[in-house]
Design a protein around this motif. Structure first.
Motif, PDB file in Angstrom:
ATOM      1  N   UNK A  88       6.075  -0.675  10.551  1.00 39.44           N
ATOM      2  CA  UNK A  88       5.046  -1.560  10.013  1.00 39.44           C
ATOM      3  C   UNK A  88       5.524  -2.374   8.810  1.00 39.44           C
ATOM      4  N   UNK A  89       4.613  -2.597   7.870  1.00 39.07           N
ATOM      5  CA  UNK A  89       4.947  -3.401   6.682  1.00 39.07           C
ATOM      6  C   UNK A  89       6.063  -2.728   5.884  1.00 39.07           C
ATOM      7  N   UNK A  90       6.042  -1.388   5.829  1.00 40.41           N
ATOM      8  CA  UNK A  90       7.070  -0.663   5.067  1.00 40.41           C
ATOM      9  C   UNK A  90       8.462  -0.939   5.601  1.00 40.41           C
ATOM     10  N   UNK A 276      -5.404 -15.706  10.694  1.00 38.59           N
ATOM     11  CA  UNK A 276      -4.136 -15.909   9.996  1.00 38.59           C
ATOM     12  C   UNK A 276      -3.284 -14.665   9.840  1.00 38.59           C
ATOM     13  N   UNK A 277      -3.375 -13.737  10.798  1.00 40.33           N
ATOM     14  CA  UNK A 277      -2.484 -12.565  10.720  1.00 40.33           C
ATOM     15  C   UNK A 277      -1.042 -13.029  10.912  1.00 40.33           C
ATOM     16  N   UNK A 278      -0.135 -12.380  10.196  1.00 41.33           N
ATOM     17  CA  UNK A 278       1.266 -12.803  10.228  1.00 41.33           C
ATOM     18  C   UNK A 278       2.178 -11.674  10.682  1.00 41.33           C
ATOM     19  N   UNK A 279       3.384 -12.054  11.080  1.00 39.60           N
ATOM     20  CA  UNK A 279       4.402 -11.053  11.373  1.00 39.60           C
ATOM     21  C   UNK A 279       4.679 -10.293  10.068  1.00 39.60           C
ATOM     22  N   UNK A 280       4.912  -8.980  10.149  1.00 38.86           N
ATOM     23  CA  UNK A 280       5.148  -8.218   8.906  1.00 38.86           C
ATOM     24  C   UNK A 280       6.315  -8.737   8.077  1.00 38.86           C
TER      25      UNK A 280
END
Ligand SMILES: NC(=O)c1ccc[n+]([C@@H]2O[C@H](COP(=O)([O-])OP(=O)(O)OC[C@H]3O[C@@H](n4cnc5c(N)ncnc54)[C@H](OP(=O)(O)O)[C@@H]3O)[C@@H](O)[C@H]2O)c1
Length: 313
Positions: A88-90, A276-280
């Motif tokens: 994920x984002x981590x 507006x979701x973005x790629x991590x």
């Protein structure tokens, strides 16, 4: 007379209001986009589709292309610890940090092939952020000395929406334990162990879901009790910690990372593009840009990493 009084009242009001649809198609009373644009200097917009739409309308490059402002060279050689760095984002943070020449210290329950492929400086496994003893011993497991930045990223959001007829109290307590107590366990271990010192930064990845003031707009029909309570608790914890470590010269950022396309938000797939979701990889650069901006002056502020503006508590 009555008419002129009404006009006077309208002129005095700081914002005008309109009925607008939210992401789940319900209509609610919201400040209009124009009036929000006028008050944009300090606070960002609660209505996420309107926030994204305005960024596009205004061709806001800070929002739409983070590479126009993000300077990875500021992270070169820094020792940066990231919880939940395995996915994920981590994981995206770990990748961006490695690309910037930072020394990545992953703090995870278990690593992943993607994290290992980055050749991190250190990976500390077996750290469940709900485990008091494991977290207390964490600082002694980090071998390379002082840490410049700790990013508390690990978090949890129950898959099913919680409503009055689907309340899950054990899961609520688990969520609060992971999202609010977990980052404090990790941060306190590294502070008490002497690894975070004057000049170090602590980033708390909380969420806009923790803003009490925004629930009228974002949750007009309630729901998601455990997650939103946990992030509000995380915000409170972050401000208390920021106050406690101010005299040590350690800055604490309280960040909403923006809307990212990860396993956590896959349940909202149908609104990813509208909102507006973005790629991590983009979300990670936004977080790292705000990390670079973080100072003792901005310590304890709740920032939306999409546009760098504050979110009201
Ligand atoms: N994605 C978004 O749009 C969004 C928006 C606002 C805020 N956030 C916040 O951003 C952070 C990262 O979110 P994400 O989208 O990357 O989520 P994700 O893909 O679900 O990843 C969650 C991460 O947290 C770790 N984790 C969960 N429970 C843990 C525990 N008890 N102990 C240690 N690690 C644990 C997971 O490790 P395992 O692999 O071991 O489970 C994983 O690395 C979270 O704090 C989330 O609330 C995300």
């Amino acid at each position: 007379m009555i008419f002129s009084s009404l006009i006077g009242l309208l002129l005095l009001l700081p914002q005008s209001f309109a009925f607008v649809p939210n992401s789940v198609g319900r209509t609610f009373l919201s400040p209009t986009i124009t009036s929000l644009a006028m008050s944009e200097e300090r606070y960002t917009i609660a209505d996420q589709p309107a926030r994204f739409a305005r960024a596009k309308r205004e061709n806001n490059q800070r929002y739409l292309d983070i590479t126009t402002v993000y300077d990875p060279s500021l992270l070169q050689g820094k020792r940066v610890a990231v919880t939940g760095a395995n996915r994920g984002i981590g994981l995206a943070l770990a990748k961006e940090l490695a690309a910037a020449g930072a020394k990545v210290i992953g703090i995870v329950r278990s690593s992943s092939p993607e994290l290992d492929a980055l050749n991190p400086e250190e990976v500390v496994t077996g750290i469940d952020v709900t485990d008091d003893a494991k977290c207390a011993a964490l600082s002694s497991q980090i071998k390379g000395g002082a840490i410049d930045v700790l990013i508390n990223n690990a978090g949890y959001f129950k898959e099913e929406v919680e409503r009055l007829d689907t309340l899950d109290f054990p899961d609520q307590l688990k969520t609060i334990d992971i999202c609010a107590c977990g980052p404090l366990r990790v941060a306190s271990s590294l502070i008490n162990g002497g690894l975070l010192k004057e000049g170090s930064k602590i980033v708390m990845i909380t969420s806009q879901g923790g803003s009490v003031g925004w629930r009228e707009v974002q949750c007009p029909t309630g729901g998601d009790y455990g997650h939103h309570m946990s992030k509000a608790a995380a915000n409170m914890m972050s401000v208390l910690l920021a106050n406690e470590v101010r005299s040590k010269g350690i800055a604490v950022g309280v960040f909403h990372p923006g809307f990212n396309k990860t396993e956590m938000t896959a349940k909202y797939k149908e609104i990813w593009e509208i909102e507006g979701a973005v790629d991590p990889s983009v979300g990670a650069k936004r977080v790292l840009h705000e990390t670079n901006q973080l100072s003792m002056e901005t310590s304890g502020k709740f920032i939306n990493c999409e546009d760098g503006l504050e979110i009201p508590w």
